[in-house]
Design an enzyme around this catalytic site. Structure first.
Site, PDB file in Angstrom:
ATOM      1  N   LYS A   1     -18.341  12.555 -12.339  1.00 24.55           N
ATOM      2  CA  LYS A   1     -19.098  13.558 -11.228  1.00 24.55           C
ATOM      3  C   LYS A   1     -19.408  15.081 -11.933  1.00 24.55           C
ATOM      4  O   LYS A   1     -20.729  15.270 -12.742  1.00 24.55           O
ATOM      5  CB  LYS A   1     -18.969  13.904  -9.297  1.00 24.55           C
ATOM      6  CG  LYS A   1     -19.879  12.566  -9.017  1.00 24.55           C
ATOM      7  CD  LYS A   1     -19.708  13.491  -7.897  1.00 24.55           C
ATOM      8  CE  LYS A   1     -19.490  11.926  -6.769  1.00 24.55           C
ATOM      9  NZ  LYS A   1     -20.015  12.065  -5.138  1.00 24.55           N
TER      10      LYS A   1
ATOM     11  N   SER B   1     -17.760  17.059  -6.488  1.00 25.50           N
ATOM     12  CA  SER B   1     -16.486  16.671  -5.715  1.00 25.50           C
ATOM     13  C   SER B   1     -17.085  15.519  -5.034  1.00 25.50           C
ATOM     14  O   SER B   1     -18.141  14.990  -5.140  1.00 25.50           O
ATOM     15  CB  SER B   1     -16.319  17.576  -5.216  1.00 25.50           C
ATOM     16  OG  SER B   1     -15.299  17.580  -3.458  1.00 25.50           O
ATOM     17  N   ASP B   2     -16.071  14.324  -4.142  1.00 24.43           N
ATOM     18  CA  ASP B   2     -15.778  13.337  -3.568  1.00 24.43           C
ATOM     19  C   ASP B   2     -15.138  13.180  -2.623  1.00 24.43           C
ATOM     20  O   ASP B   2     -14.156  14.469  -2.581  1.00 24.43           O
ATOM     21  CB  ASP B   2     -15.948  12.307  -4.482  1.00 24.43           C
ATOM     22  CG  ASP B   2     -16.152  11.294  -3.790  1.00 24.43           C
ATOM     23  OD1 ASP B   2     -17.466  10.785  -3.825  1.00 24.43           O
ATOM     24  OD2 ASP B   2     -15.739  10.461  -3.533  1.00 24.43           O
ATOM     25  N   THR B   3     -15.835  12.897  -1.189  1.00 23.67           N
ATOM     26  CA  THR B   3     -15.525  12.955  -0.229  1.00 23.67           C
ATOM     27  C   THR B   3     -15.046  10.755   1.024  1.00 23.67           C
ATOM     28  O   THR B   3     -15.659  10.537   0.665  1.00 23.67           O
ATOM     29  CB  THR B   3     -15.729  13.793   1.737  1.00 23.67           C
ATOM     30  OG1 THR B   3     -15.783  14.798   0.665  1.00 23.67           O
ATOM     31  CG2 THR B   3     -14.750  13.409   2.362  1.00 23.67           C
TER      32      THR B   3
END
EC number: 3.6.1.9
Length: 190
Positions: free
Chosen positions: A52, A68-70
């Site tokens: 991203k 960011s990624d979760t």
């Protein structure tokens, strides 16, 4: 001052950065997420956050870009966003009465180089009745959340305890992120 871009359309990440008094713009990444086989959840979130950030940074190379990624992991299984009510029910039933892990990866891209890190937080759910799960699904919250819940909303009702960074579960480990941004010359606007 260097420009700072959040490469995410997440309202929660935007809100956390605003609460920390940052000046930034939002340029949502439209990258098609691809994950290599056999990666751990920690590696997955860092790889996705990097994808991203890199996509937005390539068009804004003068800026500092945060991606960011979760993900939610139960054992070895990564739980994404549910596609429908039945999938949300299955995920919530699986998590009921157990501890799972939430991983949030962060990637910072800049001309000075790239930095990736992650936070892991363990979340224990109460034992949930079928009525608890049905009520939560009726709230509408599960459908845009990894693991079918959001800790910052009505989903707080499901959570017995956490071990780790609450804000990483929300979507951005803000304290660690702030420290890394400071190293790049990005500070709160106060």
């Amino acid at each position: 001052m260097k420009s700072f871009i959040l490469a995410s359309g997440s309202p929660r990440r935007k809100e956390l950065l605003e609460q920390a008094h940052y000046s930034f713009s939002v340029k949502t990444s439209h990258v098609i997420e691809k994950v290599e086989e056999g990666l751990s959840p920690a590696e997955v979130v860092q790889q996705l956050a990097s994808q991203k950030a890199e996509e937005v940074w390539k068009k804004n190379k003068e800026a500092i870009v945060l991606g960011s990624d979760t993900v939610v992991a139960f054992g070895d299984e990564i739980l994404g966003k549910p596609e429908d009510k039945e999938e949300a029910q299955a995920m919530l039933t699986m998590l009921s009465g157990h501890t799972h892990s939430v991983y949030t990866g962060v990637a910072l891209y800049s001309q000075e180089g790239n930095k990736m890190f992650y936070e892991k937080t363990d979340v224990e759910f109460y034992s949930l009745s079928d009525d608890d799960i049905a009520m939560y699904i009726r709230s509408g919250e599960p459908f845009d959340k990894a693991g079918s819940y959001g800790i910052q909303g009505f989903g707080a009702y499901l959570v017995k305890r956490i071990i780790g960074d609450y804000f990483a579960v929300v979507g951005l480990p803000i304290a660690k992120t702030m420290r890394e941004l400071q190293k790049l010359g990005i500070t709160p606007n106060m």
